[in-house]
Motif scaffolding. Structure first.
Motif, PDB file in Angstrom:
ATOM      1  N   LYS A 135       0.822  -1.208   0.000  1.00 49.48           N
ATOM      2  CA  LYS A 135       0.000   0.000   0.000  1.00 49.48           C
ATOM      3  C   LYS A 135       0.860   1.264   0.000  1.00 49.48           C
ATOM      4  O   LYS A 135       0.436   2.320  -0.483  1.00 49.48           O
ATOM      5  CB  LYS A 135      -0.928   0.010   1.209  1.00 49.48           C
ATOM      6  N   ALA A 136       2.099   1.123   0.529  1.00 49.39           N
ATOM      7  CA  ALA A 136       3.024   2.258   0.550  1.00 49.39           C
ATOM      8  C   ALA A 136       3.729   2.444  -0.789  1.00 49.39           C
ATOM      9  O   ALA A 136       4.542   3.351  -0.943  1.00 49.39           O
ATOM     10  CB  ALA A 136       4.047   2.084   1.668  1.00 49.39           C
ATOM     11  N   GLY A 137       3.427   1.559  -1.752  1.00 46.11           N
ATOM     12  CA  GLY A 137       3.996   1.712  -3.091  1.00 46.11           C
ATOM     13  C   GLY A 137       5.229   0.896  -3.367  1.00 46.11           C
ATOM     14  O   GLY A 137       5.939   1.142  -4.346  1.00 46.11           O
ATOM     15  N   ASP A 138       5.502  -0.111  -2.529  1.00 49.68           N
ATOM     16  CA  ASP A 138       6.674  -0.975  -2.716  1.00 49.68           C
ATOM     17  C   ASP A 138       6.334  -2.023  -3.785  1.00 49.68           C
ATOM     18  O   ASP A 138       5.568  -2.961  -3.531  1.00 49.68           O
ATOM     19  CB  ASP A 138       7.024  -1.645  -1.392  1.00 49.68           C
ATOM     20  N   ALA A 139       6.910  -1.891  -4.968  1.00 50.03           N
ATOM     21  CA  ALA A 139       6.578  -2.785  -6.083  1.00 50.03           C
ATOM     22  C   ALA A 139       6.997  -4.225  -5.809  1.00 50.03           C
ATOM     23  O   ALA A 139       6.303  -5.169  -6.199  1.00 50.03           O
ATOM     24  CB  ALA A 139       7.237  -2.285  -7.366  1.00 50.03           C
ATOM     25  N   LYS A 140       8.129  -4.408  -5.149  1.00 54.69           N
ATOM     26  CA  LYS A 140       8.579  -5.764  -4.819  1.00 54.69           C
ATOM     27  C   LYS A 140       7.597  -6.424  -3.859  1.00 54.69           C
ATOM     28  O   LYS A 140       7.250  -7.596  -4.013  1.00 54.69           O
ATOM     29  CB  LYS A 140       9.979  -5.717  -4.205  1.00 54.69           C
ATOM     30  N   SER A 169      -7.099 -14.501  -3.815  1.00 49.44           N
ATOM     31  CA  SER A 169      -6.189 -14.456  -4.962  1.00 49.44           C
ATOM     32  C   SER A 169      -6.548 -13.327  -5.928  1.00 49.44           C
ATOM     33  O   SER A 169      -5.677 -12.784  -6.607  1.00 49.44           O
ATOM     34  CB  SER A 169      -6.195 -15.798  -5.704  1.00 49.44           C
ATOM     35  N   TRP A 170      -7.833 -12.947  -5.963  1.00 48.24           N
ATOM     36  CA  TRP A 170      -8.246 -11.854  -6.849  1.00 48.24           C
ATOM     37  C   TRP A 170      -7.585 -10.543  -6.430  1.00 48.24           C
ATOM     38  O   TRP A 170      -7.275  -9.703  -7.273  1.00 48.24           O
ATOM     39  CB  TRP A 170      -9.761 -11.715  -6.844  1.00 48.24           C
ATOM     40  N   LYS A 171      -7.368 -10.377  -5.120  1.00 45.62           N
ATOM     41  CA  LYS A 171      -6.649  -9.194  -4.653  1.00 45.62           C
ATOM     42  C   LYS A 171      -5.187  -9.252  -5.119  1.00 45.62           C
ATOM     43  O   LYS A 171      -4.595  -8.249  -5.494  1.00 45.62           O
ATOM     44  CB  LYS A 171      -6.701  -9.103  -3.134  1.00 45.62           C
ATOM     45  N   GLY A 172      -4.632 -10.459  -5.067  1.00 41.56           N
ATOM     46  CA  GLY A 172      -3.253 -10.639  -5.516  1.00 41.56           C
ATOM     47  C   GLY A 172      -3.070 -10.249  -6.970  1.00 41.56           C
ATOM     48  O   GLY A 172      -2.056  -9.662  -7.336  1.00 41.56           O
ATOM     49  N   GLU A 173      -4.081 -10.559  -7.788  1.00 41.34           N
ATOM     50  CA  GLU A 173      -4.000 -10.209  -9.203  1.00 41.34           C
ATOM     51  C   GLU A 173      -3.901  -8.698  -9.382  1.00 41.34           C
ATOM     52  O   GLU A 173      -3.169  -8.202 -10.246  1.00 41.34           O
ATOM     53  CB  GLU A 173      -5.229 -10.749  -9.949  1.00 41.34           C
ATOM     54  N   GLN A 174      -4.620  -7.962  -8.551  1.00 41.42           N
ATOM     55  CA  GLN A 174      -4.554  -6.502  -8.623  1.00 41.42           C
ATOM     56  C   GLN A 174      -3.171  -5.994  -8.229  1.00 41.42           C
ATOM     57  O   GLN A 174      -2.640  -5.069  -8.846  1.00 41.42           O
ATOM     58  CB  GLN A 174      -5.628  -5.897  -7.713  1.00 41.42           C
ATOM     59  N   TRP A 175      -2.594  -6.627  -7.204  1.00 45.21           N
ATOM     60  CA  TRP A 175      -1.252  -6.216  -6.774  1.00 45.21           C
ATOM     61  C   TRP A 175      -0.208  -6.552  -7.832  1.00 45.21           C
ATOM     62  O   TRP A 175       0.755  -5.803  -8.024  1.00 45.21           O
ATOM     63  CB  TRP A 175      -0.901  -6.866  -5.437  1.00 45.21           C
ATOM     64  N   LEU A 176      -0.391  -7.675  -8.518  1.00 40.70           N
ATOM     65  CA  LEU A 176       0.541  -8.035  -9.587  1.00 40.70           C
ATOM     66  C   LEU A 176       0.543  -6.968 -10.671  1.00 40.70           C
ATOM     67  O   LEU A 176       1.612  -6.530 -11.134  1.00 40.70           O
ATOM     68  CB  LEU A 176       0.152  -9.388 -10.186  1.00 40.70           C
ATOM     69  N   LYS A 177      -0.636  -6.550 -11.077  1.00 41.22           N
ATOM     70  CA  LYS A 177      -0.732  -5.532 -12.123  1.00 41.22           C
ATOM     71  C   LYS A 177      -0.109  -4.218 -11.673  1.00 41.22           C
ATOM     72  O   LYS A 177       0.619  -3.562 -12.431  1.00 41.22           O
ATOM     73  CB  LYS A 177      -2.195  -5.312 -12.508  1.00 41.22           C
ATOM     74  N   ARG A 178      -0.353  -3.839 -10.412  1.00 35.05           N
ATOM     75  CA  ARG A 178       0.247  -2.603  -9.902  1.00 35.05           C
ATOM     76  C   ARG A 178       1.764  -2.693  -9.884  1.00 35.05           C
ATOM     77  O   ARG A 178       2.466  -1.733 -10.231  1.00 35.05           O
ATOM     78  CB  ARG A 178      -0.263  -2.317  -8.482  1.00 35.05           C
ATOM     79  N   SER A 179       2.281  -3.844  -9.473  1.00 33.88           N
ATOM     80  CA  SER A 179       3.724  -4.045  -9.425  1.00 33.88           C
ATOM     81  C   SER A 179       4.342  -3.907 -10.811  1.00 33.88           C
ATOM     82  O   SER A 179       5.379  -3.261 -10.994  1.00 33.88           O
ATOM     83  CB  SER A 179       4.034  -5.431  -8.847  1.00 33.88           C
ATOM     84  N   ALA A 180       3.688  -4.515 -11.798  1.00 33.22           N
ATOM     85  CA  ALA A 180       4.182  -4.423 -13.171  1.00 33.22           C
ATOM     86  C   ALA A 180       4.127  -2.992 -13.674  1.00 33.22           C
ATOM     87  O   ALA A 180       5.056  -2.511 -14.332  1.00 33.22           O
ATOM     88  CB  ALA A 180       3.366  -5.341 -14.079  1.00 33.22           C
ATOM     89  N   GLU A 181       3.049  -2.297 -13.353  1.00 33.65           N
ATOM     90  CA  GLU A 181       2.904  -0.909 -13.805  1.00 33.65           C
ATOM     91  C   GLU A 181       3.943   0.007 -13.169  1.00 33.65           C
ATOM     92  O   GLU A 181       4.322   1.030 -13.740  1.00 33.65           O
ATOM     93  CB  GLU A 181       1.491  -0.414 -13.503  1.00 33.65           C
TER      94      GLU A 181
END
Length: 222
Positions: A33-38, A53-65
Motif C-alpha cells: 500500500k506504501a507503493g513498494d513494487a517488490k 487471490s483476486w486481490k493478488g491479481e490486482q497487486w501483480l498488475k500494480r507491481s508491473a505498472e
C-alpha cells in the motif's frame, strides 16, 4: 516460536503456521500500500491459491505498472499464454531492459518466430545471448541449436559456436552438451577451444559455480 520448534525438529502447530502466514501477508500489504513494487509482487505470490487471490491479481498488475521486472515478466507470460503476442512482447521488453534473464530469452524467441515483432534473427541472437549472460540455460541451448541447425534459425552454420553454447547450456543445467554429432564437425583443438570459450563466458558473467558437472560430462551426451 516457529524458529525454535524447527531448530529442534518438532512439528509446528497448524495454528502457529497460519498466524505466521497472516502476519506475513499483513506486513506485505502494508508495504504494498506504501507503493513498494517488490512487496506488491510478493503479495500476489502469497495470495495465489487463496480465497483472496483476486486481490493478488490486482497487486501483480500494480507491481508491473510500477516497473518491477519479475511482475512485468509474469504479465508477459500471461499475455503469451493467451496468444496476445504483441502485448507479451511489450511486457517482456520492459523486463528485459532491466536485465531479467528469462524476459531476454522470451524476446529472443519472439524475434526468432516473428510473433509480436518482425522476424529478426540478429536481434534474436542478441536477446538470447543476453539471457544466457544472466544464467538462463534455455537461451544458451537455443543458441547452440540454432548454430547447429542453421537453416531453422536463418543463422549460418557454425559448429564451433554451437559447441560453445551447448557446453554453456549444459553447465547452466539444461539440455544436451556438445555431443558427438557436433564434435564430428570439429577438430580436437576446436573442441578444446569451444570448451575454453564456454568457461571464459561462465567466468565473465559470474556463473562458474554452475560448473558442477564433470568435464567428461561436457564431452558426451547425457
Amino acid at each position: 516460536m516457529i524458529g525454535v520448534l524447527r531448530a529442534v525438529h518438532l512439528p509446528v502447530p497448524f495454528a502457529l503456521q497460519h498466524r505466521a502466514r497472516e502476519r506475513e501477508i499483513e506486513l506485505l500489504t502494508a508495504r504494498a500500500k506504501a507503493g513498494d513494487a517488490k512487496a506488491q509482487f510478493e503479495l500476489w505470490d502469497a495470495l495465489s491459491g487463496t480465497p483472496d487471490s483476486w486481490k493478488g491479481e490486482q497487486w501483480l498488475k500494480r507491481s508491473a505498472e510500477l516497473g518491477y521486472a519479475e511482475a512485468e515478466r509474469e504479465m508477459g507470460d500471461r499475455a503469451e499464454a493467451a496468444d496476445e503476442h504483441k502485448l507479451a512482447v511489450d511486457w517482456y521488453r520492459k523486463a528485459a531492459l532491466q536485465g531479467d534473464g528469462s524476459a531476454n530469452t522470451a524476446m529472443g524467441f519472439a524475434y526468432l518466430t516473428g510473433e509480436g515483432v518482425p522476424l529478426d534473427v540478429s536481434k534474436a541472437a542478441q536477446f538470447l545471448e543476453a539471457g544466457a549472460e544472466r544464467g538462463d540455460a534455455f537461451a544458451a541451448e537455443e543458441l547452440g541449436g540454432c548454430y547447429r541447425r542453421a537453416g531453422d534459425c536463418l543463422l549460418s552454420a557454425d559448429f564451433n559456436a554451437a559447441c560453445k553454447w551447448l557446453f554453456i547450456a549444459r553447465a547452466l543445467g539444461n539440455g544436451p552438451t556438445c555431443d558427438a554429432d557436433v564434435q564430428s564437425h570439429l577438430s580436437p583443438f576446436q573442441i578444446l577451444e569451444a570448451r575454453q570459450r564456454a568457461e571464459n563466458f561462465l567466468r565473465l558473467y559470474g556463473h562458474l559455480y554452475h560448473l558442477n558437472v564433470k568435464r567428461s560430462d561436457w564431452a558426451t551426451s547425457p
